[in-house]
Design an enzyme around this catalytic site. Structure first.
Site: not given
Ligand code: BDP
Length: 724
Positions: A187-188, A230, A311, A344, A356, A380, A385, A413, A541, A563
């Protein structure tokens, strides 16, 4: 002649004609290249300073240290620099008091006492009337870190006289987070597939795993989370634990612990229970026994990383419980094994929020003090994000009783993905040096996460890895610099991005002064360049939906408003920007008063964060005297111009580095230039529909219509979150 012979002759012929081609650099060796020094004078000097080396001891970490020292010294200085039995003048001796009688006989006790478990010292000293260089540490892993540091001194052509180096990591858990799925998609991830070949493990141990461990140990990374946040519960089943254990065995000598992501609903999915409620005794018992099972496979298992109630991931809130209830249940299970839980804070609730950016703080701040000792909350760097630029997350400093970890993204990303040259250390540095004012002036984010500000009982930092199966590991050669810089800052968050760049260039490309200077200036300007051509002045974003590749400021139809892009830039006929001041969502109030005051007023808010915190008129007067509209346009143009400048600089490096890496970077810079123009044109064309103002002078006009940009689609862009 047989076919094989013919082939052999052909290979020989070509290798004589194209020796350079065969010796080409594909980037696999990262910053651990160890090629023979070409500066003859320097080589001679080093050869008089190190005539032989000694590293005794048989533990796995000491053996790894010996191999590295042997590889490094014979590579850099030539085969004659060999391991010796008798310590003479100009011998390099490495070890602990326990492993080396030479180290034990030196009077290093006082210095060693300050080095803790992982630190090391390197010093010129005397042993039985001989001049020697000693690398000493309290543990075998400290010796390995010292060996890597010593090799770096030679790789970067540092003098080996008057050495008096002492180095101890400032942060306890320095981990990589792999967002790797069991099907090997990442992912990413923009560097191929996952390097974990689950299908062939545990029997086939790809040599790459050892090189991965070497690279990480060389920069002090001491943990790796193998799987995606995930999470897939299957990784907790015996079939996969056996595979994870094989990796842990390979990494152990290099001081790297394995962690796994825990899917909160695992008790239901693989345990056959009806619930995953953290307060249910049967759920607790399930996790306790699962954890015991994991420790049977991996006796030094590091613990869990958890993404919960974010998510769509399951979590304690599904059962009316809090994040603390969930984290503490897992923490209880791993506590007796000295494991930790990295929980997290990247959450956003089911209901759409007014902003958000406020969610993590709202959910976690009230829980301060209610987590068990072995829980770290992983935050983070910014509140949205991993955007090209974000102000630091307001949670930093706001939870004095809970160790907060930093989560940086190393994979790019939102940062040009696989092809843009963006050196991220200046961005990391900007965040680490930001002042939270939690305990008055000087309460930097770095001091929060290294635990010194609030005396946390432990500390941690995580970087989302950019590593994949691409031969050069990171896709872009300069992606290696971000992996490297992350590790160095994890060891010491006070280091400067400039010094780190210099080290990396010297080890990776060349120590040629002109080349270092040119490459360094490209790297140091690259993040600002990207911010300018993507999201200047605090915009955020506004990328394409889903794949996050390319511009998409027009995105407005998504399952949730937060989103979309329009939610964040809020452009209208009057102006642009997200009002997070008192008159808007008041997210600024989550910062300590000094910061809130500064960010809350457009007059004092740093321009780089302006539209993050304020909605301003198109004709708002900027410090430069330009209107906001003009300033936005000029920033986009500046971003494009900076990339073109990078291209020119790179041209100057031709011939000073190998042709293969030169060519790849050159081609990627072309892509970066085209995409910088694309970002500028798409964003300005779109925002112009609101501002209704002409493209200012000095800014190149968009090449295509807005419609053209809106119609582009990228169904196969890499790294998209797969469905599972
Ligand atoms: C976002 C990503 C997603 C990640 C999410 C995360 O787009 O794919 O699952 O963060 O950090 O930046 O959980």
């Amino acid at each position: 002649m047989t076919h094989t012979l013919k082939l052999l002759r052909l290979v020989l012929f070509f290798s004589l004609i194209f020796p350079l081609k065969l010796a080409a650099e594909d980037g696999y060796r990262l910053w651990l290249r160890y090629d023979l020094l070409t500066d003859q004078q320097l080589l001679n000097t080093y050869r008089t300073q190190i005539k032989g080396w000694q590293l005794k001891g048989e533990s796995a970490s000491l053996q790894a240290s010996r191999q590295e020292l042997s590889l490094g010294l014979s590579g850099l200085l030539g085969k004659q620099i060999a391991e010796v039995e008798i310590v003479d003048d100009a011998t390099l001796v490495a070890g602990t008091v326990a492993s080396s009688s030479v180290i034990a006989s030196l009077d290093l006790g006082e210095q060693l006492s300050t080095l803790a478990d992982e630190g090391f010292l390197i010093t010129n000293t005397r042993y039985q009337d001989k001049n020697i260089i000693a690398i000493a540490a309290n543990t075998d892993i400290g010796v390995l870190y010292g060996v890597f540091h010593f090799l770096k001194l030679i790789q970067t052509q540092h003098a080996l006289t008057h050495l008096n180096i002492q180095s101890t990591p400032q942060i306890r858990h320095r981990v990589l987070n792999h967002w790797d799925n069991l099907d090997r998609t990442v992912e990413r991830g923009y560097a191929g597939f996952s390097i974990w070949d689950w299908h062939k493990l545990p029997t086939y141990e790809d040599p790459r795993y050892t090189d991965y461990a070497r690279a990480n140990a060389s920069i002090g990374i001491n943990g790796t989370v193998l799987t995606n946040v995930n999470a897939n519960a299957l990784v907790l089943t015996p079939q996969y634990l056996e595979k994870a254990a094989a990796l842990a065995n390979i990494f152990r000598p290099y001081g790297i612990k394995v962690y796994l992501t825990a899917r909160f609903s695992a008790p239901v999915e693989i345990g056959g229970l009806q619930t995953a409620d953290p307060l249910s005794p049967e759920v607790q018992a399930w996790w306790n026994s699962k954890v015991s099972e994991i420790y049977e496979y991996i006796p030094d298992f590091g613990g869990f990383l958890v993404k919960a109630n974010s998510e769509g991931q399951p979590g304690p809130q599904n059962y009316g419980r809090t994040h603390a209830d969930g984290a503490n249940m897992l923490a209880e299970a791993v506590a007796e094994h000295e494991g930790v839980v990295m929980w997290r804070a990247f959450v956003y609730s089911e209901d759409e929020p007014d902003d958000r950016a406020k969610q993590a703080y709202n959910e976690f701040k009230p829980l301060d003090g209610s987590f068990k000792d072995n829980v770290l909350i992983q935050v983070k760097n910014g509140a949205i994000d991993f955007q090209p630029r974000e102000p630091f997350h307001p949670l930093f400093g706001a939870m004095p009783e809970t160790p907060l970890m930093m989560e940086f993204q190393i994979t790019q990303e939102y940062l040009g993905q696989g092809t843009h040259l963006v050196y991220l250390a200046p961005m990391y540095e900007e965040v680490l040096r930001a002042d939270t004012y939690a305990k008055g002036e000087g309460s930097t984010v770095a001091k929060v996460i290294d635990g010194s500000l609030h005396n946390y009982n432990t500390s941690g930092i995580a970087g989302v890895a950019n590593i994949g199966t691409d031969r050069n590991w990171t896709g872009h050669i300069f992606g290696q610099a971000n992996w490297y810089a992350y590790g160095r800052l994890a060891w010491n968050p006070q280091l400067s991005s400039e010094d780190i760049a210099e080290e990396w260039i010297g080890m990776t490309f060349s120590n040629n002064e002109a080349a270092v200077k040119t490459i360094k200036s490209m790297m140091l300007n690259s993040h600002e360049a990207l911010v300018n051509y993507m999201t200047p002045l605090g915009l955020h974003h506004i990328m394409g939906a889903g794949h996050h590749y390319g511009p998409g400021p027009w995105v407005k139809k998504m399952p949730r408003a937060d989103w979309t892009s329009v939610y964040y830039h809020r452009a209208d006929e009057k102006g642009i920007g997200f009002d997070r001041s008192k008159s808007g969502s008041n997210a600024v109030a989550q910062y300590f008063p000094e910061v809130a005051k500064k960010y809350g007023d457009p007059a004092s808010c740093p321009e780089k964060y302006l539209l993050w915190f304020h909605h301003l008129d198109w004709d708002y007067q900027m410090a430069s005297g330009n209107t906001l509209w003009k300033e936005i346009a000029l920033h986009y143009q500046k971003g494009v111009d900076s990339v073109r400048q990078m291209q020119q600089h790179w041209q100057n490096v031709e011939g000073k580095i190998d042709a293969e890496r030169f060519a790849q970077v050159k081609a990627f810079l072309e892509i970066q230039e085209q995409e910088a123009v694309w970002w500028k044109d798409a964003c300005l064309s779109y925002f112009q529909t609101f501002s209704k103002l002409p493209i200012p002078e000095g800014v190149e006009k968009p090449e295509e219509s807005l419609e053209h940009y809106q119609n582009l689609s990228f169904p196969f862009a890499p790294g998209i979150r797969p469905r599972w």
